[in-house]
Design an enzyme around this catalytic site. Structure first.
Site: not given
Ligand code: GAR
Length: 197
Positions: A144, A93, A110, A174, A15
């Site tokens: 939160e 966190i 998320h 996505q 991401n």
């Molecule tokens: C992604 O799927 C993101 O949505 C998730 O971690 C992954 C990171 O992947 N985030 C969470 O779970 C946050 N609580 P990436 O390092 O390939 O972007």
């Protein structure tokens, strides 16, 4: 003047890469730093290859002292003076103090259709619940956990035979479309939610 974006990530950083690669041309923002809490993270080399400065702050020496970790993180961020902080798979966190300091400038992705499945193991829980669809959400970060105004959501179908891994891969595709689209809008001062497809 372009908005300055800091991206925080923990792992492979796909991401983070999608966000960096989107900030070109007439985009209202530019990446100024990628911050990671893990020196072994695969994403670090990807940010560096794109000419984005990286900072590593290992959380482990701060075990039991979240405030001390955040104080170093705050100093690091302040040096890069971001207007926007994007959490892109940053698996820590935060205390209320940290959130309050940056509130209004932080967005997070998320891997679920919030408000469903806050926290971890989102895909396994969605499958277990027999959901017909899953997806991802970009939201403003507030006090939160995995809450805050929704800035965008993308949906995918759950297919027969899906495992948490196959569903995660479909959702991740996505994420790479949704997050850059939301960041572009957010950086332009527009918080109207994006719905995909
Ligand atoms: C992604 O799927 C993101 O949505 C998730 O971690 C992954 C990171 O992947 N985030 C969470 O779970 C946050 N609580 P990436 O390092 O390939 O972007």
């Amino acid at each position: 003047m372009s908005k300055r974006v800091a991206i925080l990530f923990s792992g492979s950083g796909s991401n983070m890469v999608a966000l960096i690669d989107s900030m070109t041309g007439d985009h209202p923002a530019r990446p100024v730093v990628a911050v990671c809490n893990n020196a072994d993270a695969g994403g670090l080399a990807k940010a560096e290859a794109r000419g984005v400065p990286t900072e590593v702050i290992d959380h482990r020496p701060f075990k039991g002292d979240r405030a001390a970790f955040e104080s170093v993180l705050n100093e690091t961020l302040a040096r890069h003076a971001p207007d926007i902080i994007c959490f892109a798979g940053f698996m820590r966190i935060f205390t209320d103090t940290f959130i309050s300091h940056w509130q209004g400038r932080m967005i997070n992705i998320h891997p679920s259709l919030l408000p469903k499945y806050r926290g971890l193991n989102t895909h396994a829980r969605a499958l277990e619940a027999g959901e017909a669809e899953a997806g991802c959400t970009v939201h403003e970060v507030t006090l939160e956990l995995d809450d805050g105004p929704i800035l965008g959501q993308a949906r995918v179908p759950v297919l027969p035979g899906d495992t948490p891994q196959t569903l995660a891969a479909r959702v991740l595709e996505q994420e790479h479309i949704l997050y850059p689209a939301v960041l572009r809008r957010f950086a332009a001062g527009d918080r109207t939610p994006i719905r995909l497809p």
